[in-house]
Design an enzyme around this catalytic site. Structure first.
Site, PDB file in Angstrom:
ATOM      1  N   GLU A 170       0.820  -1.225   0.000  1.00 61.56           N
ATOM      2  CA  GLU A 170       0.000   0.000   0.000  1.00 61.56           C
ATOM      3  C   GLU A 170       0.846   1.265   0.000  1.00 61.56           C
ATOM      4  OE1 GLU A 170      -2.738  -0.523   3.281  1.00 61.56           O
ATOM      5  OE2 GLU A 170      -3.375  -2.477   2.549  1.00 61.56           O
ATOM      6  N   ASN A 221       2.261  -4.802  -3.388  1.00 63.03           N
ATOM      7  CA  ASN A 221       0.916  -5.301  -3.061  1.00 63.03           C
ATOM      8  C   ASN A 221       0.016  -4.127  -2.670  1.00 63.03           C
ATOM      9  OD1 ASN A 221      -0.827  -7.602  -2.391  1.00 63.03           O
ATOM     10  ND2 ASN A 221      -0.619  -6.952  -0.256  1.00 63.03           N
ATOM     11  N   HIS A 257      -9.843  -6.824  -2.021  1.00 63.96           N
ATOM     12  CA  HIS A 257     -10.878  -6.513  -1.016  1.00 63.96           C
ATOM     13  C   HIS A 257     -12.010  -5.787  -1.737  1.00 63.96           C
ATOM     14  CE1 HIS A 257      -8.553  -7.756   2.417  1.00 63.96           C
ATOM     15  NE2 HIS A 257      -7.544  -6.999   2.053  1.00 63.96           N
ATOM     16  N   GLU A 286      -5.474 -11.057  -1.108  1.00 64.84           N
ATOM     17  CA  GLU A 286      -6.269 -10.889   0.126  1.00 64.84           C
ATOM     18  C   GLU A 286      -7.765 -10.886  -0.195  1.00 64.84           C
ATOM     19  OE1 GLU A 286      -4.975  -7.410   2.337  1.00 64.84           O
ATOM     20  OE2 GLU A 286      -2.880  -7.782   1.878  1.00 64.84           O
ATOM     21  N   ASP A 288     -11.599 -10.880  -0.464  1.00 70.01           N
ATOM     22  CA  ASP A 288     -12.875 -11.023   0.243  1.00 70.01           C
ATOM     23  C   ASP A 288     -13.893 -10.096  -0.405  1.00 70.01           C
ATOM     24  OD1 ASP A 288     -12.054  -8.606   1.464  1.00 70.01           O
ATOM     25  OD2 ASP A 288     -11.669  -9.536   3.406  1.00 70.01           O
TER      26      ASP A 288
HETATM   27  O1  G3I Z   1      -1.657  -4.457  18.349  1.00 69.00           O
HETATM   28  C1  G3I Z   1      -2.524  -5.277  19.109  1.00 69.00           C
HETATM   29  C2  G3I Z   1      -1.765  -6.428  19.671  1.00 69.00           C
HETATM   30  O2  G3I Z   1      -0.712  -5.987  20.470  1.00 69.00           O
HETATM   31  C3  G3I Z   1      -2.719  -7.343  20.449  1.00 69.00           C
HETATM   32  O3  G3I Z   1      -2.040  -8.526  20.768  1.00 69.00           O
HETATM   33  C4  G3I Z   1      -3.925  -7.714  19.612  1.00 69.00           C
HETATM   34  C5  G3I Z   1      -4.945  -8.449  20.448  1.00 69.00           C
HETATM   35  O4  G3I Z   1      -6.194  -8.468  19.846  1.00 69.00           O
HETATM   36  O5  G3I Z   1      -4.512  -6.554  19.058  1.00 69.00           O
HETATM   37  C6  G3I Z   1      -3.553  -5.919  18.243  1.00 69.00           C
HETATM   38  O6  G3I Z   1      -3.968  -5.078  17.227  1.00 69.00           O
HETATM   39  C7  G3I Z   1      -4.728  -5.638  16.187  1.00 69.00           C
HETATM   40  C8  G3I Z   1      -3.876  -6.011  14.983  1.00 69.00           C
HETATM   41  O7  G3I Z   1      -4.665  -6.360  13.873  1.00 69.00           O
HETATM   42  C9  G3I Z   1      -2.894  -7.131  15.246  1.00 69.00           C
HETATM   43  O8  G3I Z   1      -1.682  -6.883  14.630  1.00 69.00           O
HETATM   44  C10 G3I Z   1      -5.749  -4.613  15.821  1.00 69.00           C
HETATM   45  O9  G3I Z   1      -6.635  -4.409  16.896  1.00 69.00           O
HETATM   46  C11 G3I Z   1      -6.494  -5.001  14.580  1.00 69.00           C
HETATM   47  O10 G3I Z   1      -7.352  -3.949  14.206  1.00 69.00           O
HETATM   48  C12 G3I Z   1      -5.519  -5.310  13.472  1.00 69.00           C
HETATM   49  O11 G3I Z   1      -6.249  -5.487  12.298  1.00 69.00           O
HETATM   50  C13 G3I Z   1      -5.609  -5.991  11.143  1.00 69.00           C
HETATM   51  C14 G3I Z   1      -5.378  -4.883  10.115  1.00 69.00           C
HETATM   52  O12 G3I Z   1      -4.833  -5.450   8.924  1.00 69.00           O
HETATM   53  C15 G3I Z   1      -4.398  -3.841  10.621  1.00 69.00           C
HETATM   54  O13 G3I Z   1      -3.126  -4.386  10.740  1.00 69.00           O
HETATM   55  C16 G3I Z   1      -6.516  -7.067  10.542  1.00 69.00           C
HETATM   56  O14 G3I Z   1      -6.621  -8.145  11.459  1.00 69.00           O
HETATM   57  C17 G3I Z   1      -5.973  -7.541   9.196  1.00 69.00           C
HETATM   58  O15 G3I Z   1      -6.904  -8.366   8.561  1.00 69.00           O
HETATM   59  C18 G3I Z   1      -5.710  -6.343   8.292  1.00 69.00           C
HETATM   60  O16 G3I Z   1      -5.125  -6.806   7.097  1.00 69.00           O
HETATM   61  C19 G3I Z   1      -4.862  -5.831   6.097  1.00 69.00           C
HETATM   62  C20 G3I Z   1      -3.627  -6.269   5.334  1.00 69.00           C
HETATM   63  O17 G3I Z   1      -2.551  -6.467   6.221  1.00 69.00           O
HETATM   64  C21 G3I Z   1      -3.264  -5.263   4.263  1.00 69.00           C
HETATM   65  N1  G3I Z   1      -4.389  -5.013   3.382  1.00 69.00           N
HETATM   66  C22 G3I Z   1      -5.628  -4.651   4.036  1.00 69.00           C
HETATM   67  C23 G3I Z   1      -6.018  -5.684   5.089  1.00 69.00           C
HETATM   68  C24 G3I Z   1      -7.333  -5.345   5.725  1.00 69.00           C
HETATM   69  O18 G3I Z   1      -7.250  -4.152   6.461  1.00 69.00           O
END
Ligand code: G3I
Length: 385
Positions: A170, A221, A257, A286, A288
């Site tokens: 991104e 990506n 997405h 990715e 969905d």
């Molecule tokens: O940082 C905390 C972590 O310390 C803790 O252990 C954990 C417990 O629940 O929460 C953690 O944060 C979460 C994080 O994922 C984990 O790394 C966030 O709340 C959560 O919102 C976060 O969401 C992810 C998001 O990327 C942001 O990184 C999603 O699960 C994931 O599906 C999403 O994936 C992205 C791709 O990487 C890139 N493209 C878009 C895609 C969708 O947003």
């Protein structure tokens, strides 16, 4: 028919069944195994799912843990760590690397004869607080040192175990963002520190990754990158620039997405072909397909059918372009999807929370089967395991 005639007929059937058994062995009478996405996948295509190592594979108290892991192993031959290789998870402090979640994904993949897509090394999101703080007064040289150490350490740890890496994720803004489609030299702390020549930094990130794992296929990506549009035009130009500079860029990934709120860009195959013509691999990384739901929280029949069509169209583009190496869904069940946490939408994956297969799953299964020479949707599986 008299009782004795019917008894004789049963006996005759039993005798011929036994004869068949003697000729062909017990396997001939066993039901063929049910086809899975993985068993039907043609050529060397990888069919993958994102999985969160920490949450899904290590936290064993998750509901349906056993069934989740069974499906993950049976349906897919590729896994992408959804979060575990991101900076905030893997490099939470300047001198601390935490590979527990990423290791869990790699170990599960090995145990199930799956391959792993690495995700991701350079992104504006999910950076740890220490990076955000330090970046406030980084020189480009300081940013480069931090990034180089990270890339070499993370890629090096899994050298030989990851077939594709989303190196840069991104890195372009959308055309509706302020400033239009241009590199994220504000939001991405590394690109910001090296804003004078961000392309030089990008080339080096690919070089560091390549030196750490010469076998891995290295990708750009992004989302909104399926069809031909202003963002993918920018990637197309960047890819040419990086290749001209001799950077080891090998692939372009469209995240996939989608939302039913918007149309589907039919130019996805053409877009993949132009990157393939540059000598790059392409992938759907990715996938969905989310949608606004009714008051009951359920989709209607038309939405369910349209979702299946969209998943399938992305797969068709991949199947029809030989340079397409992998098609990954961003989680396979609604219970674990990132979508409801971010959008007022849902039903985005190919299985319900209860792991019931949606029409989208069946559409993918059928297209994979049809794409395998000599197979039809009713042919028992057995190849490509
Ligand atoms: O940082 C905390 C972590 O310390 C803790 O252990 C954990 C417990 O629940 O929460 C953690 O944060 C979460 C994080 O994922 C984990 O790394 C966030 O709340 C959560 O919102 C976060 O969401 C992810 C998001 O990327 C942001 O990184 C999603 O699960 C994931 O599906 C999403 O994936 C992205 C791709 O990487 C890139 N493209 C878009 C895609 C969708 O947003």
């Amino acid at each position: 028919m008299s009782h004795s005639t019917s008894m004789r007929r049963v006996a005759a059937i039993s005798v011929s069944a036994l004869a068949a058994l003697a000729l062909t062995g017990p396997a001939a009478l066993a039901c063929p195994p049910e086809p899975t996405l993985r068993s039907e996948t043609p050529r060397d295509l990888k069919i993958g799912s994102a999985v969160w190592g920490q949450r899904d594979l290590l936290d064993h108290d998750r509901k349906n843990g056993g069934e989740f892991q069974r499906i993950l192993g049976a349906e897919f031959n590729s896994l992408t760590p959804e979060n575990d290789m991101k900076w905030a998870e893997v490099h939470p402090e300047p001198d601390v690397y935490d590979f527990s979640g990423a290791d869990a994904v790699v170990a599960f993949a090995k145990a199930h004869r799956q391959e792993v897509r690495g995700h991701t090394l350079l992104w504006h999101s999910q950076n740890p607080q220490w990076v955000i703080d330090a970046a406030a007064d980084w020189t480009c040289e300081e940013a480069r040192d931090v990034l180089e150490d990270h890339v070499r350490t993370v890629v090096g740890r899994y050298a030989g175990e990851i077939y594709e890496w989303d190196v840069a994720n991104e890195i372009f803004q959308d055309d509706w963002d302020e400033g239009g489609v241009r590199l994220r030299t504000e939001a991405n702390p590394f690109l910001k520190a090296c804003a004078e020549d961000p392309v030089a930094l990008l080339g080096d990130v690919f070089r560091w990754a390549h030196e750490a794992d010469p076998e891995a296929v290295l990708f750009l990506n992004d989302y909104n990158a399926e069809g031909i549009n202003a963002k993918t035009d920018a990637y197309y130009e960047l890819a040419q620039e990086l290749l001209a500079d001799g950077a080891p860029l090998h692939g372009f990934g469209a995240q996939g997405h989608l939302s039913l709120q918007y149309g589907f860009d039919e130019s996805i195959q053409e877009n993949f072909e132009r990157f393939a013509d540059l000598g790059l691999k392409v992938a759907v990384t990715e996938a969905d397909v989310r949608m606004p739901l009714g008051e009951d929280g359920e989709p209607d029949a038309e939405q369910i059918a349209l979702q299946a069509e969209r998943y399938d169209k992305m797969l068709q583009a991949c199947l029809d372009v030989p340079a397409c190496t992998s098609y990954t869904v961003w989680g396979f069940d609604d219970g674990r999807s990132w979508v409801p946490g971010v959008f007022p939408e849902g039903y985005a994956t190919i299985m319900t929370e209860e792991f019931e297969k949606k029409p989208a799953y069946h559409a993918l299964l059928e297209s994979l089967t049809e794409a395998t020479p000599g197979r039809s949707p009713r042919t028992p599986p057995g190849l490509n395991r």
